[in-house]
Design an enzyme around this catalytic site. Structure first.
Site, PDB file in Angstrom:
ATOM      1  N   ARG A 284       0.839  -1.215   0.000  1.00 38.91           N
ATOM      2  CA  ARG A 284       0.000   0.000   0.000  1.00 38.91           C
ATOM      3  C   ARG A 284       0.873   1.264   0.000  1.00 38.91           C
ATOM      4  O   ARG A 284       0.574   2.244   0.676  1.00 38.91           O
ATOM      5  CB  ARG A 284      -0.923   0.040   1.227  1.00 38.91           C
ATOM      6  CG  ARG A 284      -1.936  -1.079   1.298  1.00 38.91           C
ATOM      7  CD  ARG A 284      -2.963  -0.973   0.172  1.00 38.91           C
ATOM      8  NE  ARG A 284      -4.054  -1.899   0.377  1.00 38.91           N
ATOM      9  CZ  ARG A 284      -4.019  -3.187   0.043  1.00 38.91           C
ATOM     10  NH1 ARG A 284      -2.949  -3.700  -0.549  1.00 38.91           N
ATOM     11  NH2 ARG A 284      -5.068  -3.965   0.253  1.00 38.91           N
TER      12      ARG A 284
ATOM     13  N   GLU B 128      -4.240   3.854   6.276  1.00 43.90           N
ATOM     14  CA  GLU B 128      -3.945   3.586   4.870  1.00 43.90           C
ATOM     15  C   GLU B 128      -4.484   4.730   4.013  1.00 43.90           C
ATOM     16  O   GLU B 128      -3.936   5.103   2.989  1.00 43.90           O
ATOM     17  CB  GLU B 128      -4.622   2.264   4.470  1.00 43.90           C
ATOM     18  CG  GLU B 128      -4.119   1.725   3.153  1.00 43.90           C
ATOM     19  CD  GLU B 128      -5.177   1.006   2.382  1.00 43.90           C
ATOM     20  OE1 GLU B 128      -5.684   1.594   1.401  1.00 43.90           O
ATOM     21  OE2 GLU B 128      -5.493  -0.141   2.740  1.00 43.90           O
TER      22      GLU B 128
ATOM     23  N   SER C  51     -10.207  -0.376   3.321  1.00 45.83           N
ATOM     24  CA  SER C  51      -9.459  -0.509   4.582  1.00 45.83           C
ATOM     25  C   SER C  51      -8.975   0.855   5.033  1.00 45.83           C
ATOM     26  O   SER C  51      -8.306   1.553   4.284  1.00 45.83           O
ATOM     27  CB  SER C  51      -8.243  -1.408   4.387  1.00 45.83           C
ATOM     28  OG  SER C  51      -8.631  -2.659   3.917  1.00 45.83           O
TER      29      SER C  51
HETATM   30  N1  EPU Z   1     -10.720 -10.208  10.496  1.00 46.37           N
HETATM   31  C1  EPU Z   1     -11.436 -10.217  11.674  1.00 46.37           C
HETATM   32  N2  EPU Z   1     -12.410  -9.272  11.855  1.00 46.37           N
HETATM   33  C2  EPU Z   1     -12.697  -8.346  10.935  1.00 46.37           C
HETATM   34  C3  EPU Z   1     -11.963  -8.316   9.741  1.00 46.37           C
HETATM   35  C4  EPU Z   1     -10.973  -9.262   9.534  1.00 46.37           C
HETATM   36  O1  EPU Z   1     -11.214 -11.048  12.549  1.00 46.37           O
HETATM   37  O2  EPU Z   1     -13.607  -7.545  11.186  1.00 46.37           O
HETATM   38  C5  EPU Z   1      -9.716 -11.251  10.255  1.00 46.37           C
HETATM   39  C6  EPU Z   1     -10.271 -12.301   9.277  1.00 46.37           C
HETATM   40  O3  EPU Z   1     -10.944 -13.299   9.932  1.00 46.37           O
HETATM   41  C7  EPU Z   1      -9.023 -12.815   8.621  1.00 46.37           C
HETATM   42  C8  EPU Z   1      -8.100 -11.612   8.623  1.00 46.37           C
HETATM   43  O4  EPU Z   1      -8.621 -10.711   9.591  1.00 46.37           O
HETATM   44  O5  EPU Z   1      -8.416 -13.794   9.415  1.00 46.37           O
HETATM   45  C9  EPU Z   1      -7.961 -10.976   7.263  1.00 46.37           C
HETATM   46  O6  EPU Z   1      -9.208 -10.444   6.833  1.00 46.37           O
HETATM   47  P1  EPU Z   1      -9.566 -10.172   5.293  1.00 46.37           P
HETATM   48  O7  EPU Z   1      -9.299 -11.386   4.500  1.00 46.37           O
HETATM   49  O8  EPU Z   1     -10.910  -9.559   5.236  1.00 46.37           O
HETATM   50  O9  EPU Z   1      -8.445  -9.145   4.817  1.00 46.37           O
HETATM   51  P2  EPU Z   1      -7.833  -7.873   5.513  1.00 46.37           P
HETATM   52  O10 EPU Z   1      -6.441  -8.187   5.935  1.00 46.37           O
HETATM   53  O11 EPU Z   1      -8.755  -7.342   6.531  1.00 46.37           O
HETATM   54  C10 EPU Z   1      -6.728  -6.983   3.306  1.00 46.37           C
HETATM   55  C11 EPU Z   1      -6.677  -5.702   2.531  1.00 46.37           C
HETATM   56  C12 EPU Z   1      -7.951  -5.501   1.743  1.00 46.37           C
HETATM   57  C13 EPU Z   1      -8.087  -6.664   0.773  1.00 46.37           C
HETATM   58  C14 EPU Z   1      -8.085  -7.983   1.576  1.00 46.37           C
HETATM   59  C15 EPU Z   1      -8.032  -9.183   0.671  1.00 46.37           C
HETATM   60  C16 EPU Z   1      -5.214  -4.231   3.795  1.00 46.37           C
HETATM   61  C17 EPU Z   1      -5.122  -3.022   4.654  1.00 46.37           C
HETATM   62  N3  EPU Z   1      -6.450  -4.588   3.439  1.00 46.37           N
HETATM   63  O12 EPU Z   1      -7.777  -6.858   4.270  1.00 46.37           O
HETATM   64  O13 EPU Z   1      -7.812  -4.306   0.963  1.00 46.37           O
HETATM   65  O14 EPU Z   1      -9.270  -6.566   0.007  1.00 46.37           O
HETATM   66  O15 EPU Z   1      -6.911  -8.059   2.424  1.00 46.37           O
HETATM   67  O16 EPU Z   1      -6.776  -9.285   0.082  1.00 46.37           O
HETATM   68  O17 EPU Z   1      -4.191  -4.813   3.453  1.00 46.37           O
HETATM   69  C18 EPU Z   1      -8.214  -1.981   0.889  1.00 46.37           C
HETATM   70  O18 EPU Z   1      -6.985  -1.831   0.829  1.00 46.37           O
HETATM   71  O19 EPU Z   1      -8.990  -0.998   0.884  1.00 46.37           O
HETATM   72  C19 EPU Z   1      -8.761  -3.317   0.994  1.00 46.37           C
HETATM   73  C20 EPU Z   1     -10.062  -3.560   1.115  1.00 46.37           C
END
Ligand code: EPU
Length: 337
Positions: A162, A333, A237
């Site tokens: 990012r 971010e 995010s």
């Molecule tokens: N999780 C929770 N609670 C929540 C959200 C997430 O426990 O409310 C846990 C999930 O269970 C999982 C982990 O966190 O174990 C990861 O969650 P998720 O797969 O939803 O991905 P993320 O790490 O929250 C990142 C990116 C997203 C992208 C997704 C998929 C960043 C800051 N965000 O989110 O990007 O779509 O992975 O690759 O790296 C964005 O940048 O705007 C964005 C949406």
């Protein structure tokens, strides 16, 4: 080209924040852009593309340039790959769909990301194991101070998680007018490693997915977790996923056995900010029109008429509580303006 005064930016940022720009102009061609940049202006120039990665907390006493230059061109093509350029004002998701329809592979995991093509390199958009930097060849940008066009190679963009040169030394200094990608035409390299994609494909008994299947799976997953900015204002995010030391992680694991993690290298571990925020009890919370999304705690939302300051306050509360609980400093971010 019409200059508008005291213009509401509510429809120009995905958070739907109602701040005003002192002066506003929509640019639909490079010729217009050159013209604007060649004239002296007494106000600061502010570039607004899709407004999908910013939180506006104040009126802008600036000359706001909204980039709406459109066009998709194939620069080179052979049996194996295509080099394709999209202008900065193209909607990102429409461009991804255009590539999928033409069987150009590489962007399918980045389906349904809000915003414009021109802002995609700024934060090196990424999702489901793929980042823009994996297929971007170069981007063209005009320097605001000189009006000169620069071509930034992938390397020159200094991409990171990012992150790019446009969030650091080149911040606020350039307008990205087009982005060029090298995409595959056959033997696509598919990235289905992300658990949720594997599960969505398995559910439909798809063992040999096409890029269309992957895009469909990504769209389904995103729709289930992430609010549509047209319905509820948001900027995806709000925070980055923090990277902490292995020692710190092992300390936390003693108290929080279920803490999810991704190993980055021998000594560093990435933990999902969404999980940390949920553990602190913020998921689904609402203060007036500002809140934390009910399906994904990493996403802050504007239910209707929240101000940028109110959203910022929510983010400060989250940061403070996450720090008290886990001794982890969350970084935003989204660009705070
Ligand atoms: N999780 C929770 N609670 C929540 C959200 C997430 O426990 O409310 C846990 C999930 O269970 C999982 C982990 O966190 O174990 C990861 O969650 P998720 O797969 O939803 O991905 P993320 O790490 O929250 C990142 C990116 C997203 C992208 C997704 C998929 C960043 C800051 N965000 O989110 O990007 O779509 O992975 O690759 O790296 C964005 O940048 O705007 C964005 C949406």
């Amino acid at each position: 080209m019409k200059v508008e005064y005291n213009k509401s930016l509510k429809n120009y940022n995905t958070f739907g924040i109602n701040v005003k720009a002192a002066e506003f102009v929509e640019i639909t061609s490079e010729k217009q852009l050159k013209e604007v940049l060649s004239k002296p202006v007494d106000k600061e120039l502010f570039v607004l593309s899709g407004g999908s990665n910013m939180l506006l907390t104040r009126d802008l006493d600036a000359f706001v340039i909204h980039i709406a230059i459109k066009g998709i061109t194939i620069k080179e093509s052979n049996e194996d790959f295509v080099v394709i350029t999209a202008k900065g004002g193209e909607n990102w998701h429409d461009f991804v769909l255009h590539c999928i329809e033409n069987n150009f592979g590489g962007l399918e995991n980045l389906s349904l990301i809000p915003g414009y093509v021109g802002s995609a390199p700024i934060q090196n958009i990424g999702a489901y194991g793929v980042e823009l930097k994996d297929t971007m060849v170069s981007c063209e940008a005009y320097e605001l101070s000189s009006g000169k066009k620069h071509v930034f190679s992938n390397e020159e963009c200094k991409f990171g998680y990012r992150n790019s040169i446009f969030k650091n030394e080149a911040k606020g200094k350039f307008i990205i007018t087009s982005v060029t990608f090298k995409l595959s035409k056959k033997n696509h390299y598919l990235n289905t490693s992300y658990g949720a994609i594997e599960a969505a494909l398995a559910e439909q008994n798809i063992s040999n997915p096409t890029i269309q299947n992957i895009s469909d799976a990504v769209i389904k997953i995103r729709k289930s977790k992430l609010p549509d900015p047209l319905e509820i204002g948001n900027s995806g995010s709000f925070f980055k996923n923090p990277v902490i030391s292995k020692d710190h992680f092992m300390e936390l694991q003693k108290e929080f056995q279920k803490i999810p993690s991704y190993q980055i290298d021998e000594n560093s571990i990435k933990v999902p900010a969404g999980w940390l925020i949920e553990q602190c009890g913020f998921k689904g919370k609402r203060w007036g029109d500002a809140g934390v999304h009910k399906n994904q705690a990493l996403v802050l939302v504007n239910y209707d008429n929240a101000s940028g300051k109110e959203i910022l306050e929510v983010s400060e509360k989250i940061k403070a509580t996450v720090f008290d609980t886990f001794k982890i400093k969350l970084e935003t971010e989204v660009n705070i303006i």
